[in-house]
Design a protein around this motif. Structure first.
Motif, short mmCIF file in Angstrom:
data_model
loop_
_atom_site.label_atom_id
_atom_site.label_comp_id
_atom_site.label_asym_id
_atom_site.label_seq_id
_atom_site.Cartn_x
_atom_site.Cartn_y
_atom_site.Cartn_z
N MET A 43 -98.35 -7.04 76.42
CA MET A 43 -98.13 -6.72 75.01
C MET A 43 -96.70 -7.10 74.60
O MET A 43 -96.49 -7.70 73.54
N GLU A 44 -95.73 -6.80 75.47
CA GLU A 44 -94.33 -7.15 75.20
C GLU A 44 -94.17 -8.67 75.18
O GLU A 44 -93.48 -9.21 74.34
N GLN A 45 -94.79 -9.34 76.13
CA GLN A 45 -94.67 -10.80 76.24
C GLN A 45 -95.25 -11.48 75.00
O GLN A 45 -94.69 -12.45 74.50
N GLU A 46 -96.37 -10.98 74.53
CA GLU A 46 -97.02 -11.57 73.36
C GLU A 46 -96.34 -11.18 72.06
O GLU A 46 -96.63 -11.76 71.01
N SER A 47 -95.48 -10.18 72.10
CA SER A 47 -94.82 -9.66 70.89
C SER A 47 -95.83 -9.32 69.80
O SER A 47 -95.69 -9.69 68.65
#
Length: 110
Positions: free
Chosen positions: A15-19
């Protein structure tokens, strides 16, 4: 069976990586939104504890002077050198009694 952390950590990282917004990620992967919020908070809190508090910078800064700096003394001013790194700059020559008292104080006398 996977533990909570083993299951949720990859989701939080993705989720963080995909923003992407938390609600959007939860809906896309069929996850309970409140659980995703909970684990995201828990994982971030654990990461903060492991990294420790940020180091405080010192208020003092090392200074190197490449050439001697000579102060311009005003006429009538006085500089007392009391020892290595100890200087007193006075605007005028002090009274002899004051100098005597300073000398006694430097030697621990009264």
């Amino acid at each position: 069976m996977q533990s909570g952390l083993e299951f949720w950590a990859p989701h939080v990282a993705a989720m963080e990586q995909e923003s992407v917004a938390t609600a959007e990620y939860a809906k896309r992967h069929g996850l309970a939104l409140h659980s995703l919020y909970y684990w995201r908070h828990k994982i971030k809190a654990a990461a903060t504890q492991t990294s420790g508090p940020p180091e405080r910078s010192s208020a003092f800064v090392a200074l190197t002077v490449s050439e001697p700096v000579l102060a311009q003394q005003r006429p009538g001013s006085c500089t007392l050198v009391l020892g290595p790194g100890v200087r007193i700059e006075l605007p005028a020559l002090p009274a002899p009694e004051w100098l005597a008292a300073l000398g006694r104080a430097m030697h621990g006398e009264r």
